[in-house]
Design a protein around this motif. Structure first.
Motif, PDB file in Angstrom:
ATOM      1  N   ASP A  37     144.001  -1.232  42.682  1.00  0.00           N
ATOM      2  CA  ASP A  37     144.401  -2.219  43.691  1.00  0.00           C
ATOM      3  C   ASP A  37     143.137  -2.821  44.304  1.00  0.00           C
ATOM      4  OD1 ASP A  37     145.292  -3.662  45.864  1.00  0.00           O
ATOM      5  OD2 ASP A  37     146.560  -2.074  46.669  1.00  0.00           O
ATOM      6  N   ILE A  38     142.923  -4.116  44.104  1.00  0.00           N
ATOM      7  CA  ILE A  38     141.682  -4.754  44.549  1.00  0.00           C
ATOM      8  C   ILE A  38     141.519  -4.698  46.065  1.00  0.00           C
ATOM      9  CG2 ILE A  38     142.621  -7.094  44.761  1.00  0.00           C
ATOM     10  CD1 ILE A  38     139.127  -6.067  43.443  1.00  0.00           C
ATOM     11  N   ASP A  39     142.616  -4.609  46.795  1.00  0.00           N
ATOM     12  CA  ASP A  39     142.518  -4.534  48.257  1.00  0.00           C
ATOM     13  C   ASP A  39     141.797  -3.244  48.661  1.00  0.00           C
ATOM     14  OD1 ASP A  39     143.301  -5.600  50.942  1.00  0.00           O
ATOM     15  OD2 ASP A  39     144.376  -3.699  51.041  1.00  0.00           O
ATOM     16  N   LYS A  40     142.140  -2.146  47.999  1.00  0.00           N
ATOM     17  CA  LYS A  40     141.481  -0.869  48.282  1.00  0.00           C
ATOM     18  C   LYS A  40     140.055  -0.853  47.728  1.00  0.00           C
ATOM     19  CE  LYS A  40     145.940   1.528  47.826  1.00  0.00           C
ATOM     20  NZ  LYS A  40     146.722   2.471  46.981  1.00  0.00           N
ATOM     21  N   ILE A  41     139.912  -1.408  46.538  1.00  0.00           N
ATOM     22  CA  ILE A  41     138.607  -1.406  45.875  1.00  0.00           C
ATOM     23  C   ILE A  41     137.604  -2.277  46.613  1.00  0.00           C
ATOM     24  CG2 ILE A  41     137.444  -2.207  43.767  1.00  0.00           C
ATOM     25  CD1 ILE A  41     139.843  -1.011  42.237  1.00  0.00           C
ATOM     26  N   ALA A  42     138.070  -3.377  47.195  1.00  0.00           N
ATOM     27  CA  ALA A  42     137.169  -4.240  47.978  1.00  0.00           C
ATOM     28  C   ALA A  42     136.563  -3.458  49.145  1.00  0.00           C
ATOM     29  CB  ALA A  42     137.934  -5.459  48.489  1.00  0.00           C
ATOM     30  N   ASP A  43     137.369  -2.611  49.788  1.00  0.00           N
ATOM     31  CA  ASP A  43     136.857  -1.797  50.899  1.00  0.00           C
ATOM     32  C   ASP A  43     135.764  -0.840  50.430  1.00  0.00           C
ATOM     33  OD1 ASP A  43     138.488  -2.906  52.861  1.00  0.00           O
ATOM     34  OD2 ASP A  43     140.125  -1.512  52.477  1.00  0.00           O
ATOM     35  N   ILE A  44     135.949  -0.267  49.231  1.00  0.00           N
ATOM     36  CA  ILE A  44     134.935   0.646  48.683  1.00  0.00           C
ATOM     37  C   ILE A  44     133.641  -0.116  48.411  1.00  0.00           C
ATOM     38  CG2 ILE A  44     134.364   2.181  46.763  1.00  0.00           C
ATOM     39  CD1 ILE A  44     137.404   2.679  46.458  1.00  0.00           C
ATOM     40  N   ASN A  45     133.766  -1.324  47.854  1.00  0.00           N
ATOM     41  CA  ASN A  45     132.582  -2.156  47.608  1.00  0.00           C
ATOM     42  C   ASN A  45     131.867  -2.503  48.906  1.00  0.00           C
ATOM     43  OD1 ASN A  45     132.163  -3.344  44.626  1.00  0.00           O
ATOM     44  ND2 ASN A  45     134.355  -3.004  44.946  1.00  0.00           N
ATOM     45  N   ILE A  46     132.630  -2.867  49.923  1.00  0.00           N
ATOM     46  CA  ILE A  46     132.040  -3.239  51.215  1.00  0.00           C
ATOM     47  C   ILE A  46     131.240  -2.067  51.788  1.00  0.00           C
ATOM     48  CG2 ILE A  46     132.571  -3.795  53.630  1.00  0.00           C
ATOM     49  CD1 ILE A  46     134.969  -5.447  52.541  1.00  0.00           C
ATOM     50  N   GLY A  47     131.825  -0.877  51.726  1.00  0.00           N
ATOM     51  CA  GLY A  47     131.121   0.300  52.231  1.00  0.00           C
ATOM     52  C   GLY A  47     129.825   0.550  51.477  1.00  0.00           C
ATOM     53  N   TYR A  48     129.854   0.340  50.164  1.00  0.00           N
ATOM     54  CA  TYR A  48     128.649   0.571  49.361  1.00  0.00           C
ATOM     55  C   TYR A  48     127.599  -0.503  49.637  1.00  0.00           C
ATOM     56  CZ  TYR A  48     125.796   1.989  45.374  1.00  0.00           C
ATOM     57  OH  TYR A  48     124.776   2.434  44.584  1.00  0.00           O
ATOM     58  N   TYR A  49     128.032  -1.754  49.748  1.00  0.00           N
ATOM     59  CA  TYR A  49     127.077  -2.828  50.072  1.00  0.00           C
ATOM     60  C   TYR A  49     126.379  -2.524  51.396  1.00  0.00           C
ATOM     61  CZ  TYR A  49     129.401  -5.826  46.561  1.00  0.00           C
ATOM     62  OH  TYR A  49     129.912  -6.362  45.404  1.00  0.00           O
ATOM     63  N   LYS A  50     127.145  -2.085  52.387  1.00  0.00           N
ATOM     64  CA  LYS A  50     126.561  -1.775  53.694  1.00  0.00           C
ATOM     65  C   LYS A  50     125.517  -0.672  53.590  1.00  0.00           C
ATOM     66  CE  LYS A  50     130.384  -3.219  56.712  1.00  0.00           C
ATOM     67  NZ  LYS A  50     131.457  -2.748  57.643  1.00  0.00           N
ATOM     68  N   SER A  51     125.804   0.332  52.764  1.00  0.00           N
ATOM     69  CA  SER A  51     124.860   1.441  52.621  1.00  0.00           C
ATOM     70  C   SER A  51     123.554   0.990  52.009  1.00  0.00           C
ATOM     71  CB  SER A  51     125.485   2.555  51.781  1.00  0.00           C
ATOM     72  OG  SER A  51     125.555   2.193  50.401  1.00  0.00           O
ATOM     73  N   ILE A  52     123.584  -0.042  51.166  1.00  0.00           N
ATOM     74  CA  ILE A  52     122.375  -0.558  50.523  1.00  0.00           C
ATOM     75  C   ILE A  52     121.627  -1.485  51.465  1.00  0.00           C
ATOM     76  CG2 ILE A  52     121.464  -1.867  48.571  1.00  0.00           C
ATOM     77  CD1 ILE A  52     122.823   0.863  47.893  1.00  0.00           C
ATOM     78  N   ILE A  53     122.367  -2.335  52.179  1.00  0.00           N
ATOM     79  CA  ILE A  53     121.752  -3.317  53.070  1.00  0.00           C
ATOM     80  C   ILE A  53     121.110  -2.645  54.274  1.00  0.00           C
ATOM     81  CG2 ILE A  53     122.244  -5.244  54.630  1.00  0.00           C
ATOM     82  CD1 ILE A  53     124.531  -5.982  52.598  1.00  0.00           C
ATOM     83  N   GLU A  54     121.795  -1.636  54.819  1.00  0.00           N
ATOM     84  CA  GLU A  54     121.303  -0.942  56.011  1.00  0.00           C
ATOM     85  C   GLU A  54     120.283   0.107  55.620  1.00  0.00           C
ATOM     86  OE1 GLU A  54     124.897   0.573  57.661  1.00  0.00           O
ATOM     87  OE2 GLU A  54     125.673  -1.395  58.220  1.00  0.00           O
TER      88      GLU A  54
END
Length: 381
Positions: A364-381
């Motif tokens: 489900d892309i809605d759930k998967i998008a949240d996982i991507n967002i969390g990972y992007y934040k971990s890289i950016i921060e």
């Protein structure tokens, strides 16, 4: 947060090419935008320069340019300069790019680079047991070594890519591709063309299409009413050098099988879903994928799938529950699984329902998008 996606393909009429990678990217960027994350797509090697908006996503088309000397280098430097200008002017926080051909080799961005393992040339060569050009390997390794982090669509793709290039395991995160499930609903799962088998994908050796011809010959021997529909671009065959792989496929069909085969070539994406809905079952005997978008699309539409048993597919299907897994070279057993589904409509229906449930749980892309967002934040921060 603002994420830029660098790619050579995207599903749009102005883009020269779009396949499974394009679909997975679009599914993600649209889902991100709906969650308030700004997404920009930079599509290189195009016929024109253009910038426009669609589905809340800004799309940049970057025209392919010619250079008299070291075009592979100057092409990359042009893209680098173009992207860096927008990284500054539009406050882009990170760039995501594919591993294929090492497009980001020799590029340096002003923000972290995340490479998603859509499938490098080295990865496919390993699975397909082909020798890779050394230059291609160097470009891909250089690109990967310069990335801040990696995303793998399956654990199998992540492990294999890590082994090939000697990457840091800790930098690899497995995040599946996803689907907009609202766009993949089958309101009439009991209405379909009995005995129709469908294959969707490029007509190329690594997808197991030569084995599929032999498999279908076996199916026809037991069920003369079976029909096979193939959809996808034809491609040159690297092993023989001929310009059409389908010519090879066609030569392998028995006389009886040929009467029941319909090759449609490439058709609009909007029509593909209707063909899936109308089919009894779907077959994907591939030797080389990272995940296989069309597999989960077929499962979402409640179709029983007979897939390959290799690595990545084991993360999509629970064998005998929501589909079947068979090695493409096991011709007799692959045909047997197809015949079981053709001969038992009740089982086909149960497998199709379970397939939909699997997709809802994992893709489900809605759930998967949240996982991507969390990972992007971990890289950016």
């Amino acid at each position: 947060m603002h994420i830029a996606f660098l790619t050579s393909e995207y599903p749009h009429k102005r883009v020269t090419h779009a396949a499974g990678i394009a679909t997975s990217i679009k599914n993600l960027v649209v889902a991100l935008s709906e969650k308030g994350v700004k997404a920009s797509v930079f599509v290189y090697a195009q016929k024109e320069d253009a910038v426009f908006n669609e589905d809340k996503v800004k799309i940049h088309l970057i025209k392919k340019r010619s250079y008299k000397f070291m075009g592979w280098f100057w092409h990359r430097k042009y893209i680098e300069k173009y992207l860096n200008s927008y990284i500054v002017s539009e406050s882009i926080d990170a760039v995501e790019a594919p591993d294929w051909t090492g497009i980001t080799a020799f590029m340096r961005f002003k923000v972290p680079l995340i490479i998603r393992f859509h499938g490098s040339d080295a990865y496919f060569c390993k699975l397909d047991k082909r020798k890779q050009k050394f230059k291609n390997f160097l470009f891909e390794k250089w690109a990967l070594k310069n990335a801040s982090a990696y995303i793998a669509p399956t654990a199998f793709a992540g492990i294999e890519t890590q082994k090939i290039f000697g990457l840091n395991k800790k930098k690899i995160k497995t995040i599946h591709y996803g689907l907009q499930l609202k766009d993949f609903k089958n309101e009439t799962p009991l209405i379909y063309n009995r005995t129709t088998i469908i294959y969707i994908g490029t007509i190329i050796r690594k997808k197991g299409v030569l084995e599929l011809a032999e498999i279908f010959n076996k199916v026809i021997e037991s069920n003369p009413e079976a029909q096979l529909i193939l959809i996808g671009n034809d491609s040159p065959d690297l092993k023989t050098g001929i310009s059409s792989t389908y010519t090879l496929v066609k030569s392998l069909f028995s006389n009886e099988a040929k009467k029941n085969v319909n090759y449609l070539g490439k058709i609009p994406y909007s029509e593909v879903k209707n063909h899936i809905k109308n089919a009894h079952l779907c077959v994907f005997p591939s030797f080389a994928e990272t995940l296989g978008m069309v597999t989960i699309e077929s499962m979402a539409l409640q179709k029983p799938v007979v897939n390959t048993s290799i690595g990545w597919a084991q993360e999509l299907i629970d064998n005998g529950v929501n589909g079947f897994l068979v090695h493409p070279t096991d011709i007799d057993f692959y045909a047997q699984r197809i015949l079981e589904l053709l001969n038992d409509e009740s089982m086909s229906g149960k497998v199709g329902i379970a397939a939909r449930e699997k997709v809802e749980a994992l893709f489900d892309i809605d759930k998967i998008a949240d996982i991507n967002i969390g990972y992007y934040k971990s890289i950016i921060e």
